[in-house]
Scaffold this motif. Structure first.
Motif, PDB file in Angstrom:
ATOM      1  N   LEU A   1      71.717  39.013  27.039  1.00  0.00           N
ATOM      2  CA  LEU A   1      71.023  39.670  28.148  1.00  0.00           C
ATOM      3  C   LEU A   1      70.474  38.615  29.113  1.00  0.00           C
ATOM      4  CD1 LEU A   1      69.763  42.147  29.563  1.00  0.00           C
ATOM      5  CD2 LEU A   1      67.827  41.965  27.985  1.00  0.00           C
ATOM      6  N   PHE A   2      69.899  37.565  28.555  1.00  0.00           N
ATOM      7  CA  PHE A   2      69.357  36.508  29.409  1.00  0.00           C
ATOM      8  C   PHE A   2      70.455  35.880  30.257  1.00  0.00           C
ATOM      9  CE2 PHE A   2      68.693  31.948  30.060  1.00  0.00           C
ATOM     10  CZ  PHE A   2      67.604  32.006  30.910  1.00  0.00           C
ATOM     11  N   GLN A   3      71.609  35.594  29.652  1.00  0.00           N
ATOM     12  CA  GLN A   3      72.713  34.975  30.405  1.00  0.00           C
ATOM     13  C   GLN A   3      73.241  35.905  31.492  1.00  0.00           C
ATOM     14  OE1 GLN A   3      75.125  34.097  27.001  1.00  0.00           O
ATOM     15  NE2 GLN A   3      74.127  32.129  26.621  1.00  0.00           N
ATOM     16  N   THR A   4      73.303  37.189  31.186  1.00  0.00           N
ATOM     17  CA  THR A   4      73.773  38.165  32.180  1.00  0.00           C
ATOM     18  C   THR A   4      72.874  38.163  33.412  1.00  0.00           C
ATOM     19  OG1 THR A   4      74.674  39.573  30.442  1.00  0.00           O
ATOM     20  CG2 THR A   4      74.252  40.632  32.556  1.00  0.00           C
ATOM     21  N   LYS A   5      71.567  38.054  33.171  1.00  0.00           N
ATOM     22  CA  LYS A   5      70.625  38.092  34.295  1.00  0.00           C
ATOM     23  C   LYS A   5      70.473  36.742  34.993  1.00  0.00           C
ATOM     24  CE  LYS A   5      67.863  42.025  32.755  1.00  0.00           C
ATOM     25  NZ  LYS A   5      68.186  42.880  33.885  1.00  0.00           N
ATOM     26  N   SER A   6      70.522  35.650  34.228  1.00  0.00           N
ATOM     27  CA  SER A   6      70.198  34.337  34.813  1.00  0.00           C
ATOM     28  C   SER A   6      71.370  33.627  35.487  1.00  0.00           C
ATOM     29  CB  SER A   6      69.603  33.413  33.738  1.00  0.00           C
ATOM     30  OG  SER A   6      70.565  33.117  32.741  1.00  0.00           O
TER      31      SER A   6
ATOM     32  N   LYS B   1      73.603  30.411  39.806  1.00  0.00           N
ATOM     33  CA  LYS B   1      74.805  30.078  40.592  1.00  0.00           C
ATOM     34  C   LYS B   1      74.581  30.240  42.085  1.00  0.00           C
ATOM     35  CE  LYS B   1      78.750  31.783  39.613  1.00  0.00           C
ATOM     36  NZ  LYS B   1      79.553  32.979  39.355  1.00  0.00           N
ATOM     37  N   SER B   2      73.641  31.120  42.472  1.00  0.00           N
ATOM     38  CA  SER B   2      73.382  31.368  43.897  1.00  0.00           C
ATOM     39  C   SER B   2      72.766  30.155  44.593  1.00  0.00           C
ATOM     40  CB  SER B   2      72.450  32.570  44.070  1.00  0.00           C
ATOM     41  OG  SER B   2      71.103  32.201  43.763  1.00  0.00           O
ATOM     42  N   GLY B   3      72.239  29.213  43.785  1.00  0.00           N
ATOM     43  CA  GLY B   3      71.651  28.003  44.366  1.00  0.00           C
ATOM     44  C   GLY B   3      70.146  28.057  44.542  1.00  0.00           C
ATOM     45  N   ALA B   4      69.530  29.187  44.173  1.00  0.00           N
ATOM     46  CA  ALA B   4      68.072  29.318  44.316  1.00  0.00           C
ATOM     47  C   ALA B   4      67.335  28.492  43.266  1.00  0.00           C
ATOM     48  CB  ALA B   4      67.682  30.784  44.162  1.00  0.00           C
ATOM     49  N   ASN B   5      66.086  28.144  43.553  1.00  0.00           N
ATOM     50  CA  ASN B   5      65.215  27.608  42.504  1.00  0.00           C
ATOM     51  C   ASN B   5      64.876  28.773  41.580  1.00  0.00           C
ATOM     52  OD1 ASN B   5      65.141  25.094  43.735  1.00  0.00           O
ATOM     53  ND2 ASN B   5      63.246  25.497  44.831  1.00  0.00           N
ATOM     54  N   VAL B   6      64.880  28.532  40.262  1.00  0.00           N
ATOM     55  CA  VAL B   6      64.686  29.639  39.322  1.00  0.00           C
ATOM     56  C   VAL B   6      63.772  29.262  38.156  1.00  0.00           C
ATOM     57  CG1 VAL B   6      65.862  31.468  38.015  1.00  0.00           C
ATOM     58  CG2 VAL B   6      67.133  30.228  39.768  1.00  0.00           C
ATOM     59  N   PHE B   7      62.828  30.149  37.871  1.00  0.00           N
ATOM     60  CA  PHE B   7      62.061  30.094  36.620  1.00  0.00           C
ATOM     61  C   PHE B   7      62.786  31.015  35.635  1.00  0.00           C
ATOM     62  CE2 PHE B   7      58.454  29.201  39.550  1.00  0.00           C
ATOM     63  CZ  PHE B   7      57.894  28.094  38.914  1.00  0.00           C
ATOM     64  N   CYS B   8      63.205  30.487  34.501  1.00  0.00           N
ATOM     65  CA  CYS B   8      63.899  31.290  33.485  1.00  0.00           C
ATOM     66  C   CYS B   8      63.038  31.358  32.235  1.00  0.00           C
ATOM     67  CB  CYS B   8      65.232  30.657  33.124  1.00  0.00           C
ATOM     68  SG  CYS B   8      66.432  30.647  34.465  1.00  0.00           S
ATOM     69  N   ALA B   9      62.553  32.535  31.892  1.00  0.00           N
ATOM     70  CA  ALA B   9      61.701  32.685  30.707  1.00  0.00           C
ATOM     71  C   ALA B   9      62.311  33.697  29.752  1.00  0.00           C
ATOM     72  CB  ALA B   9      60.304  33.125  31.122  1.00  0.00           C
ATOM     73  N   ALA B  10      62.476  33.267  28.495  1.00  0.00           N
ATOM     74  CA  ALA B  10      63.041  34.147  27.468  1.00  0.00           C
ATOM     75  C   ALA B  10      62.702  33.575  26.102  1.00  0.00           C
ATOM     76  CB  ALA B  10      64.550  34.263  27.644  1.00  0.00           C
ATOM     77  N   PRO B  11      62.673  34.421  25.078  1.00  0.00           N
ATOM     78  CA  PRO B  11      62.342  33.927  23.736  1.00  0.00           C
ATOM     79  C   PRO B  11      63.402  32.968  23.197  1.00  0.00           C
ATOM     80  CG  PRO B  11      62.314  36.348  23.834  1.00  0.00           C
ATOM     81  CD  PRO B  11      62.924  35.861  25.097  1.00  0.00           C
ATOM     82  N   LEU B  12      63.036  32.254  22.148  1.00  0.00           N
ATOM     83  CA  LEU B  12      63.950  31.377  21.434  1.00  0.00           C
ATOM     84  C   LEU B  12      65.162  32.185  20.997  1.00  0.00           C
ATOM     85  CD1 LEU B  12      63.499  28.384  20.645  1.00  0.00           C
ATOM     86  CD2 LEU B  12      62.874  29.183  18.372  1.00  0.00           C
ATOM     87  N   GLY B  13      66.351  31.601  21.121  1.00  0.00           N
ATOM     88  CA  GLY B  13      67.559  32.298  20.680  1.00  0.00           C
ATOM     89  C   GLY B  13      68.160  33.234  21.714  1.00  0.00           C
ATOM     90  N   SER B  14      67.686  33.158  22.959  1.00  0.00           N
ATOM     91  CA  SER B  14      68.194  34.051  24.018  1.00  0.00           C
ATOM     92  C   SER B  14      69.414  33.484  24.738  1.00  0.00           C
ATOM     93  CB  SER B  14      67.099  34.314  25.061  1.00  0.00           C
ATOM     94  OG  SER B  14      65.958  34.858  24.464  1.00  0.00           O
ATOM     95  N   GLY B  15      69.749  32.236  24.440  1.00  0.00           N
ATOM     96  CA  GLY B  15      70.907  31.627  25.103  1.00  0.00           C
ATOM     97  C   GLY B  15      70.541  30.761  26.293  1.00  0.00           C
ATOM     98  N   LYS B  16      69.312  30.251  26.317  1.00  0.00           N
ATOM     99  CA  LYS B  16      68.868  29.436  27.469  1.00  0.00           C
ATOM    100  C   LYS B  16      69.653  28.124  27.563  1.00  0.00           C
ATOM    101  CE  LYS B  16      64.327  29.428  26.552  1.00  0.00           C
ATOM    102  NZ  LYS B  16      64.088  30.365  25.439  1.00  0.00           N
ATOM    103  N   SER B  17      69.827  27.433  26.441  1.00  0.00           N
ATOM    104  CA  SER B  17      70.528  26.138  26.474  1.00  0.00           C
ATOM    105  C   SER B  17      71.967  26.304  26.943  1.00  0.00           C
ATOM    106  CB  SER B  17      70.518  25.467  25.096  1.00  0.00           C
ATOM    107  OG  SER B  17      69.197  25.169  24.709  1.00  0.00           O
TER     108      SER B  17
END
Length: 204
Positions: free
Chosen positions: A24-29, A34-50
């Protein structure tokens, strides 16, 4: 599906690693980064942030080496995390020409300077080391396209926070992406400095 619109080499690697469904995190982030905006990405451990960090960095750099100056920087908490992220990047970049280099804080700064001078696309390091390299003119930031902060909770450490502020003042134009488990007041402070007009992706 955010994976479908990534660089063809990334899609091949995802298929090889049998990763077909984004979190879900990857779908939203991924589309927002990719749009080039500055982004704050917040999600729990194991959400696929790395994985999001790796995929969007590779996409931004078109999966190919260019010149000698870094075009992507990833700030991490410590040496151990730099090594972990370097290994994670390698799974995706090993069949591309992208050059990933993780700085080891224990190495002499002159050695790090000479290694970076040889040519690096993605540089992984701590704020302290990045700041030291900048002070000694050991890293060129003029080609930077994307600057990511992995698991930004370590910025609660005053030395890391101060180093980051010094680093961002020496970068003229760049996309910033900050990953964390939550957007706390410390991170919100950056909106007045280098995270202007930042978008927020929050998964709880």
């Amino acid at each position: 599906m955010p994976f479908k619109k990534l660089h063809s080499e990334i899609k091949e690697k995802l298929a090889e690693l049998e990763i077909s469904t984004p979190t879900l995190f990857q779908t939203k982030s991924i589309p927002v980064i990719k749009s080039g905006a500055n982004v704050f990405c917040a999600a729990p451990l194991g959400s696929g942030k790395s994985t999001s960090l790796i995929l969007t960095t590779m996409h931004k750099l078109k999966c190919e080496e260019v010149g000698t100056a870094p075009r992507a920087v990833v700030l991490v908490a410590n040496n151990e995390r730099a090594a972990e992220l370097n290994d994670a990047f390698f799974k995706f970049t090993r069949h591309t020409s992208l050059r990933v280099y993780a700085c080891d804080d224990k190495q002499h700064i002159d050695l790090l300077k000479s290694e970076i001078f040889e040519g690096v696309d993605i540089l992984i390091l701590t704020p302290k080391t990045m700041n030291k390299l900048l002070l000694l003119e050991g890293v060129n930031t003029t080609q930077l396209k994307i600057f990511s902060i992995d698991d930004a909770s370590f910025l609660a450490d005053n030395a890391s926070y101060t180093a980051l502020m010094a680093i961002t003042q020496s970068i003229h134009k760049c996309q910033y992406v900050i990953y964390s488990e939550k957007i706390d007041p410390l991170l919100k402070r950056f909106e007045s400095y280098f995270m202007q007009y930042a978008k927020k992706i929050v998964i709880k």
